[in-house]
Design a protein around this motif. Structure first.
Motif, PDB file in Angstrom:
ATOM      1  N   UNK A 178       0.797  -1.234   0.000  1.00 51.95           N
ATOM      2  CA  UNK A 178       0.000   0.000   0.000  1.00 51.95           C
ATOM      3  C   UNK A 178       0.830   1.285   0.000  1.00 51.95           C
ATOM      4  N   UNK A 179       2.056   1.240   0.523  1.00 53.46           N
ATOM      5  CA  UNK A 179       2.827   2.475   0.739  1.00 53.46           C
ATOM      6  C   UNK A 179       2.971   3.326  -0.524  1.00 53.46           C
ATOM      7  N   UNK A 180       3.403   2.694  -1.622  1.00 56.37           N
ATOM      8  CA  UNK A 180       3.667   3.460  -2.849  1.00 56.37           C
ATOM      9  C   UNK A 180       2.402   4.173  -3.345  1.00 56.37           C
ATOM     10  N   UNK A 181       1.299   3.435  -3.362  1.00 59.88           N
ATOM     11  CA  UNK A 181       0.045   4.012  -3.853  1.00 59.88           C
ATOM     12  C   UNK A 181      -0.370   5.196  -2.976  1.00 59.88           C
ATOM     13  N   UNK A 182      -0.324   5.016  -1.660  1.00 56.00           N
ATOM     14  CA  UNK A 182      -0.752   6.080  -0.750  1.00 56.00           C
ATOM     15  C   UNK A 182       0.135   7.314  -0.912  1.00 56.00           C
ATOM     16  N   UNK A 183       1.461   7.106  -1.030  1.00 54.12           N
ATOM     17  CA  UNK A 183       2.370   8.246  -1.195  1.00 54.12           C
ATOM     18  C   UNK A 183       2.093   8.969  -2.513  1.00 54.12           C
ATOM     19  N   UNK A 184       1.909   8.192  -3.593  1.00 57.11           N
ATOM     20  CA  UNK A 184       1.679   8.825  -4.901  1.00 57.11           C
ATOM     21  C   UNK A 184       0.370   9.614  -4.925  1.00 57.11           C
ATOM     22  N   UNK A 185      -0.633   9.113  -4.203  1.00 55.14           N
ATOM     23  CA  UNK A 185      -1.935   9.779  -4.233  1.00 55.14           C
ATOM     24  C   UNK A 185      -1.968  10.984  -3.287  1.00 55.14           C
ATOM     25  N   UNK A 186      -1.333  10.846  -2.110  1.00 55.26           N
ATOM     26  CA  UNK A 186      -1.503  11.881  -1.083  1.00 55.26           C
ATOM     27  C   UNK A 186      -0.321  12.831  -0.921  1.00 55.26           C
ATOM     28  N   UNK A 187       0.859  12.483  -1.429  1.00 54.74           N
ATOM     29  CA  UNK A 187       2.014  13.390  -1.296  1.00 54.74           C
ATOM     30  C   UNK A 187       2.330  13.969  -2.675  1.00 54.74           C
ATOM     31  N   UNK A 188       2.159  15.272  -2.860  1.00 59.72           N
ATOM     32  CA  UNK A 188       2.351  15.875  -4.186  1.00 59.72           C
ATOM     33  C   UNK A 188       3.773  15.678  -4.737  1.00 59.72           C
ATOM     34  N   UNK A 189       4.779  15.760  -3.859  1.00 58.23           N
ATOM     35  CA  UNK A 189       6.159  15.625  -4.319  1.00 58.23           C
ATOM     36  C   UNK A 189       6.476  14.138  -4.576  1.00 58.23           C
ATOM     37  N   UNK A 190       6.622  13.764  -5.858  1.00 55.00           N
ATOM     38  CA  UNK A 190       6.823  12.355  -6.212  1.00 55.00           C
ATOM     39  C   UNK A 190       8.186  11.819  -5.778  1.00 55.00           C
ATOM     40  N   UNK A 191       9.103  12.730  -5.411  1.00 51.02           N
ATOM     41  CA  UNK A 191      10.412  12.249  -4.960  1.00 51.02           C
ATOM     42  C   UNK A 191      10.284  11.460  -3.659  1.00 51.02           C
TER      43      UNK A 191
END
Ligand SMILES: [Zn+2]
Ligand SMILES: [Zn+2]
Length: 238
Positions: A178-191
């Motif tokens: 789940x981590x990658x999906x949640x970060x990509x959806x909720x954190x604007x900075x893709x880095x």
């Protein structure tokens, strides 16, 4: 119960040939002697249903360019993936076939969902690192525990606690899917997602090397938990 205690105390010492018949149920939870060798059971049916249902939803999501359908595909995969495991444990239907089947179906669902996610979140680099990790490194890594006489990677703590904690503890598994999906959806900075995906890749490579270097057991019929091995090698009590 008395039988299993007797059975455990009469475990073969090193060099004694293992009597493969009559050894079912050595009392160690997660030992492969508890494998019921069932292909057709409830948990495996749940795995089939969640895999096919998620695949249909993700295809529709791509065709109709619909993020609610992609969300439904992800939820079907996530909920179904934990449901099959829970059902197997609850009904005592865990099997080595079911474990491998589940791992392979996870790759199908996760890869298809991640590829369609790219239509909505254009983040090719974090997704590429994640997919490389999940398919090229984590797939062989998760199949390696089957070289030991355990029911599934969920019991690899009987062999190596660090590898188990990093990869097959429930927290590690939920984080990895789940981590990658949640970060990509909720954190604007893709880095942020890229750093997280790279960190997980490092952990997986470390784990792969570690598990490859573990010594295989002499006894392929039963797993010997570290605690039991210590008891066995200790001098007999009066
Ligand atoms: Zn599962
Ligand atoms: Zn056993």
């Amino acid at each position: 119960m008395a039988l299993s205690i007797l059975h455990r105390s009469s475990a073969p010492t090193a060099g004694t040939p293992v009597a493969s018949c009559g050894m079912r149920g050595c009392g160690v939870r997660g030992c492969c002697c508890a494998d019921r060798r069932q292909l057709l059971n409830g948990p495996n049916a749940v795995t089939v249903v969640r895999t096919v249902a998620s695949l249909i939803l993700v295809t529709l999501a791509a065709v109709q360019h619909s993020w609610p359908l992609l969300l439904a595909a992800y939820l079907t995969y996530w909920v179904g993936d934990s449901a099959d495991g829970c059902l197997a444990r609850w009904r005592g239907q865990e099997s080595r076939f079911g474990a491998v089947f589940d791992v392979v179906c996870d790759r199908i669902n996760c890869t298809s969902c991640a590829l369609v996610l790219l239509m909505f979140v254009p983040a090719p680099l974090p997704v590429a690192v994640f997919l490389f990790q999940f398919v090229v490194v984590d797939l062989p890594l998760t199949l390696l525990p089957m070289r030991w006489p355990v029911l599934s990677p969920n019991y690899f703590f009987l062999v190596d606690r660090l590898a188990y904690t990093l990869n097959w503890h429930v927290v590690a598994k939920v984080t990895n899917t789940t981590l990658l999906v949640l970060l990509l959806v909720f954190v604007p900075d893709q880095r942020v997602a890229l750093v997280a995906a790279s960190a997980v890749l490092c952990i997986k490579v470390f784990s792969l090397v570690r598990v490859l270097r573990l010594r295989l057991p002499a006894d392929r019929a039963h797993v010997t938990p570290p605690a039991a091995a210590a008891v066995r090698s200790a001098p007999a009590r009066a």
